[in-house]
Motif scaffolding. Structure first.
Motif, PDB file in Angstrom:
ATOM      1  N   GLN A 163       0.814  -1.211   0.000  1.00 35.12           N
ATOM      2  CA  GLN A 163       0.000   0.000   0.000  1.00 35.12           C
ATOM      3  C   GLN A 163       0.846   1.258   0.000  1.00 35.12           C
ATOM      4  OE1 GLN A 163      -3.536   0.709   0.429  1.00 35.12           O
ATOM      5  NE2 GLN A 163      -3.643  -1.324  -0.487  1.00 35.12           N
ATOM      6  N   LEU A 164       1.885   1.238   0.817  1.00 34.85           N
ATOM      7  CA  LEU A 164       2.666   2.459   1.016  1.00 34.85           C
ATOM      8  C   LEU A 164       3.816   2.581   0.034  1.00 34.85           C
ATOM      9  CD1 LEU A 164       2.808   2.153   4.893  1.00 34.85           C
ATOM     10  CD2 LEU A 164       1.631   3.972   3.671  1.00 34.85           C
ATOM     11  N   ASN A 165       3.994   1.511  -0.736  1.00 33.01           N
ATOM     12  CA  ASN A 165       5.055   1.525  -1.738  1.00 33.01           C
ATOM     13  C   ASN A 165       6.444   1.703  -1.144  1.00 33.01           C
ATOM     14  OD1 ASN A 165       5.630   1.415  -4.570  1.00 33.01           O
ATOM     15  ND2 ASN A 165       3.562   2.288  -4.762  1.00 33.01           N
ATOM     16  N   ILE A 166       6.709   1.015  -0.084  1.00 30.33           N
ATOM     17  CA  ILE A 166       8.032   1.045   0.520  1.00 30.33           C
ATOM     18  C   ILE A 166       8.443  -0.374   0.884  1.00 30.33           C
ATOM     19  CG2 ILE A 166       7.786   3.377   1.443  1.00 30.33           C
ATOM     20  CD1 ILE A 166       7.086   2.227   4.088  1.00 30.33           C
ATOM     21  N   ALA A 167       9.697  -0.547   1.285  1.00 34.06           N
ATOM     22  CA  ALA A 167      10.231  -1.876   1.602  1.00 34.06           C
ATOM     23  C   ALA A 167       9.649  -2.399   2.910  1.00 34.06           C
ATOM     24  CB  ALA A 167      11.748  -1.808   1.701  1.00 34.06           C
ATOM     25  N   SER A 168       9.475  -3.710   2.965  1.00 33.36           N
ATOM     26  CA  SER A 168       8.905  -4.324   4.165  1.00 33.36           C
ATOM     27  C   SER A 168       9.714  -4.002   5.416  1.00 33.36           C
ATOM     28  CB  SER A 168       8.856  -5.845   3.996  1.00 33.36           C
ATOM     29  OG  SER A 168       7.940  -6.190   2.996  1.00 33.36           O
ATOM     30  N   ALA A 169      11.015  -3.982   5.261  1.00 30.18           N
ATOM     31  CA  ALA A 169      11.863  -3.715   6.419  1.00 30.18           C
ATOM     32  C   ALA A 169      11.541  -2.352   7.034  1.00 30.18           C
ATOM     33  CB  ALA A 169      13.331  -3.788   6.021  1.00 30.18           C
ATOM     34  N   SER A 170      11.205  -1.401   6.184  1.00 31.63           N
ATOM     35  CA  SER A 170      10.868  -0.076   6.696  1.00 31.63           C
ATOM     36  C   SER A 170       9.571  -0.120   7.486  1.00 31.63           C
ATOM     37  CB  SER A 170      10.709   0.910   5.537  1.00 31.63           C
ATOM     38  OG  SER A 170      11.817   0.837   4.676  1.00 31.63           O
ATOM     39  N   VAL A 171       8.652  -0.944   7.001  1.00 29.74           N
ATOM     40  CA  VAL A 171       7.375  -1.082   7.700  1.00 29.74           C
ATOM     41  C   VAL A 171       7.592  -1.678   9.088  1.00 29.74           C
ATOM     42  CG1 VAL A 171       5.149  -2.274   7.691  1.00 29.74           C
ATOM     43  CG2 VAL A 171       6.034  -1.257   5.581  1.00 29.74           C
ATOM     44  N   THR A 172       8.420  -2.702   9.168  1.00 29.13           N
ATOM     45  CA  THR A 172       8.703  -3.317  10.464  1.00 29.13           C
ATOM     46  C   THR A 172       9.184  -2.272  11.469  1.00 29.13           C
ATOM     47  OG1 THR A 172       9.302  -5.387   9.391  1.00 29.13           O
ATOM     48  CG2 THR A 172      10.040  -5.090  11.642  1.00 29.13           C
TER      49      THR A 172
END
Lengths: 217, 217
Positions: A31-40
């Motif tokens: 959704q946010l168009n960013i890397a999963s690691a950043s979401v974590t």
DNA sequence: TTATTAATTTAGGCTAACCTAAATTTCTGA
DNA sequence: TCAGAAATTTAGGTTAGCCTAAATTAATAA
């Protein structure tokens, strides 16, 4: 005061949660168009601030605090869409993108003024409900056109606003909010539909029909 | 596309430049409410991008590119102030602060729509000229009320919008744009003035008089 | 049941703007 | 004219959000 970024996370978590599935790191990253690691990273931060609960490897759930913050932003977003549409005459395929930016900087006072000027609207130009100030959201009882049985007569209550091209297409075939149509035929082969609007019969793809929400009439 | 921060620097440099004095690191730091060392950093960056010229230890000057960017932002700022005032009925003491945020995220399309809706205004609610799209700015030929000689009849053309309290005060004594008044008496002792508005006579401090700009009439 | 694949998290880095403290340059007044 | 004060710059550090690559955990299919 949550930052713009935090607000965006909360909003998208709310949307995903609304769809019913578990809210995972990767769905959010998508959704946010960013890397999963950043979401974590961010999820840990938000959890620390009690906006949500996080079970590592399992997913995320808004707390009441998080839900309230999300609804505040969504209210501003939808009011602003309404304003762009009604007062500045933007097309319904343009307003979502414009509102993305404004929702974060609209003061509560401006929110109220706009609400007033618009006459306290309940839904936005795509049929999405505008959350009330107290955090209530009207539930729109609509099902996707793709689920309508053959022969059914229905009325358009909501169109998914995520895709401007879909909105342009929907307008171009003469559909808009509250328009009536009936399902002439369901094609088994590719699950597309033939619908009748006024006197015109039109073939419509499944993908479009899945994003148009209707009620029986 | 310049960042929000860059836009703010350029805008404030433009304002300071307009006042006539050299634009120094510390005057900028004062305007932006940040440490001088931070300004030095950014100034070097902006100079590298040819928004301005920097003579170390001496000051800063906008290039043509910098001037154009600054005027774009100022145009959006003042159009938005106008919109807040005319359409959403905000007071003239509130609009500057609100516009600070919106000027940076207003698309060119929205700028045009608002310009249209407002009927292509030339000045904002404080009398400041709205720069044209081509970068022209109308020069307002007004002098501060504090310079008006005794007996002079004048008309208010502009009020400095930097201080909401000043704006509230100006309204409270019955003054607004285009109002006429005359200077009854200049008090030597503290350089304050006695002015006559309609039939009322009012004492006004130097500091207020320095921020009200008038023309002889 | 277990081995492979997929999802998630950890580790280590980057950038834009900001900061304080120290060093440098310019200005000013005796 | 030159010494101290004021302004500016340099040096080194912080924070929020992002990134890639590597390590870990969970899911799935033979």
């Amino acid at each position: 005061m949550p930052s713009i970024n935090v607000e965006d996370y909360l909003k998208h978590i709310y949307y995903l949660q609304e769809e019913g599935d578990a809210v995972t790191t990767s769905s959010l990253a998508g959704q946010l168009n960013i890397a999963s690691a950043s979401v974590t990273d961010m999820v840990k931060k938000l959890s620390g601030q009690h906006y949500l609960r996080h079970s590592p490897y399992r997913g995320v759930q808004l707390t009441e605090k998080g839900r309230r913050s999300a609804l505040k932003i969504i209210r501003k977003h939808r009011l602003w869409e309404m304003f762009l549409s009604e007062v500045l005459h933007f097309g319904w395929d343009e307003i979502d993108e414009e509102a993305e930016k404004f929702e974060h900087i609209m003061s509560d006072k401006m929110e109220e003024r706009i609400d007033e000027v618009l006459g306290f609207p309940r839904v936005d130009p795509h049929g999405d409900p505008i959350p009330a100030k107290n955090g209530t959201v009207k539930n729109i009882r609509a099902f996707p056109l793709s689920d309508a049985p053959e022969g059914n007569s229905v009325r358009v209550l909501r169109v998914n606003d995520a895709n401007p091209e879909l909105l342009q297409y929907v307008s171009s075939i003469g559909l808009s909010l509250n328009k009536r149509l009936s399902v002439k035929q369901r094609i088994k082969f590719d699950k597309s539909l033939i619908i009748k609007i006024g006197s015109k019969e039109i073939a419509i793809s499944t993908v479009a029909a899945e994003n148009i929400f209707v009620e029986s009439v």
